[in-house]
Design an enzyme around this catalytic site. Structure first.
Site, PDB file in Angstrom:
ATOM      1  N   HIS A  95       0.836  -1.206   0.000  1.00 54.81           N
ATOM      2  CA  HIS A  95       0.000   0.000   0.000  1.00 54.81           C
ATOM      3  C   HIS A  95       0.873   1.261   0.000  1.00 54.81           C
ATOM      4  O   HIS A  95       0.632   2.201  -0.778  1.00 54.81           O
ATOM      5  CB  HIS A  95      -0.904  -0.018   1.231  1.00 54.81           C
ATOM      6  CG  HIS A  95      -1.645   1.263   1.453  1.00 54.81           C
ATOM      7  ND1 HIS A  95      -2.859   1.535   0.875  1.00 54.81           N
ATOM      8  CD2 HIS A  95      -1.329   2.363   2.193  1.00 54.81           C
ATOM      9  CE1 HIS A  95      -3.263   2.745   1.245  1.00 54.81           C
ATOM     10  NE2 HIS A  95      -2.353   3.256   2.050  1.00 54.81           N
ATOM     11  N   GLU A  96       1.890   1.284   0.851  1.00 56.45           N
ATOM     12  CA  GLU A  96       2.751   2.464   0.940  1.00 56.45           C
ATOM     13  C   GLU A  96       3.570   2.668  -0.330  1.00 56.45           C
ATOM     14  O   GLU A  96       3.735   3.796  -0.804  1.00 56.45           O
ATOM     15  CB  GLU A  96       3.669   2.357   2.162  1.00 56.45           C
ATOM     16  CG  GLU A  96       2.936   2.349   3.498  1.00 56.45           C
ATOM     17  CD  GLU A  96       2.099   3.600   3.720  1.00 56.45           C
ATOM     18  OE1 GLU A  96       2.465   4.676   3.196  1.00 56.45           O
ATOM     19  OE2 GLU A  96       1.071   3.507   4.399  1.00 56.45           O
ATOM     20  N   HIS A  99       1.500   4.371  -2.972  1.00 55.87           N
ATOM     21  CA  HIS A  99       1.444   5.837  -2.917  1.00 55.87           C
ATOM     22  C   HIS A  99       2.617   6.458  -3.677  1.00 55.87           C
ATOM     23  O   HIS A  99       2.452   7.461  -4.387  1.00 55.87           O
ATOM     24  CB  HIS A  99       1.495   6.310  -1.463  1.00 55.87           C
ATOM     25  CG  HIS A  99       0.179   6.236  -0.747  1.00 55.87           C
ATOM     26  ND1 HIS A  99      -0.980   6.798  -1.229  1.00 55.87           N
ATOM     27  CD2 HIS A  99      -0.154   5.660   0.440  1.00 55.87           C
ATOM     28  CE1 HIS A  99      -1.973   6.592  -0.377  1.00 55.87           C
ATOM     29  NE2 HIS A  99      -1.500   5.891   0.641  1.00 55.87           N
ATOM     30  N   GLU A 158      -6.153   6.713  -1.464  1.00 57.90           N
ATOM     31  CA  GLU A 158      -6.056   5.526  -0.621  1.00 57.90           C
ATOM     32  C   GLU A 158      -6.544   4.285  -1.376  1.00 57.90           C
ATOM     33  O   GLU A 158      -5.931   3.219  -1.299  1.00 57.90           O
ATOM     34  CB  GLU A 158      -6.874   5.709   0.660  1.00 57.90           C
ATOM     35  CG  GLU A 158      -6.304   6.736   1.625  1.00 57.90           C
ATOM     36  CD  GLU A 158      -4.965   6.295   2.198  1.00 57.90           C
ATOM     37  OE1 GLU A 158      -4.643   5.089   2.159  1.00 57.90           O
ATOM     38  OE2 GLU A 158      -4.228   7.162   2.686  1.00 57.90           O
TER      39      GLU A 158
END
Length: 224
Positions: A95-96, A99, A158
Site C-alpha cells: 500500500h505504501e 502511494h 487511498e
C-alpha cells in the site's frame, strides 16, 4: 502539479534524514530482516531495483508505517506486531509503495501549496473589503482546508494505493487475502482507540470489503 517529482524526492530524503536522527532503530533483527525481505519482493515485482531503496524498522510501539519519495520505507515495531506475519506486512508495504508509484506525494505537496496561497488570497480579499473579523474568518477557513485539501491522502488516493498494493502482493507471490485479514484486525483495534495509521484512512471494514472485490482480478493478472 506545481511541484516536480525531483523536488518531492529531495524533500522526502530530507524528512528521512530527520526521522533517522530523531528516532531509534529497532534492535529486533528478525523484524528488520522480515521487513527487508518483504519489501524487496514487492519492489522487484513492480520492476524496481530493491537495492536502491532504504528500509528501516523504528523502535516504537506505534502502529504506523510510511514510504517517502526518494525510495525510503519506514515501519514501526507496533505495525510489525499487528501485521502478524509476512502477508500482513506485505499488505502494508505494498500500500505504501503504491502511494509512491502513483506519485501521490507530489499531489499532496501541491495541495498544501494551493492551500497556503488560497488562504493568503482569502485573507487579503476579506481585509481589502473591510470584512469584520477578517483574520478570524481566514483562520476558520484554514481549519476547513486543513481537513480537506491538506489531509495526508484523499480517499481516491487511498483506494488507488490499496489496489496497487494488492496487485503487487499477487505479483510477488503473497496471498492478497492476507490484506483482508489485516484490515479486519485493524477494525478490531479501532474499537480500542484509533491507531495513528488509521487516523487519516478510510474505515478498515470498508477497505477489507473493497480489497476482497479486487483479489480475483489481481490473482488473474499475476497468472499472466
Amino acid at each position: 502539479m506545481f511541484v516536480s517529482q525531483e523536488e518531492v524526492e529531495r524533500l522526502g530524503a530530507e524528512t528521512w534524514a530527520r526521522l533517522k536522527a530523531s528516532k531509534a532503530a529497532s534492535r529486533d533483527a528478525g523484524a528488520r530482516r522480515q521487513l527487508q525481505e518483504v519489501a524487496w519482493r514487492l519492489l522487484a515485482a513492480t520492476g524496481e531495483q530493491p537495492s536502491r531503496w532504504e528500509v528501516e524498522v523504528f523502535a516504537e510501539p506505534t502502529i504506523n508505517a510510511f514510504a517517502l519519495p526518494g525510495r525510503k520505507i519506514g515501519v514501526y515495531e507496533g505495525m510489525i506486531k499487528v501485521s502478524a506475519g509476512e502477508g500482513g506486512l506485505a499488505a502494508i508495504i505494498g500500500h505504501e509503495i503504491g502511494h509512491i508509484v502513483a506519485e501521490h506525494s507530489a499531489e499532496r505537496v501541491t495541495a498544501e501549496l494551493a492551500r497556503q496561497w488560497g488562504l493568503r488570497l482569502v485573507s487579503f480579499l476579506l481585509e481589502i473589503n473591510d470584512v469584520a473579523f477578517a483574520r478570524e474568518i481566514a483562520g476558520i477557513l484554514g481549519i476547513g482546508a486543513e481537513f480537506g485539501l491538506a489531509r495526508p491522502y484523499g480517499r481516491s488516493q487511498e483506494r488507488e494505493a490499496d489496489r496497487l498494493g494488492v496487485f503487487m502482493m499477487a505479483q510477488a507471490g503473497f496471498d492478497p487475502r492476507d490484506a483482508v485479514a489485516l484490515w479486519h484486525r485493524m477494525d478490531k483495534l479501532g474499537s480500542a482507540g484509533i491507531p495513528a495509521f488509521l487516523s487519516t484512512h478510510p474505515a478498515p471494514a470498508d477497505r477489507a470489503e473493497e480489497i476482497q472485490a479486487i483479489i480475483p482480478e489481481a490473482l488473474a493478472a499475476a497468472r499472466g
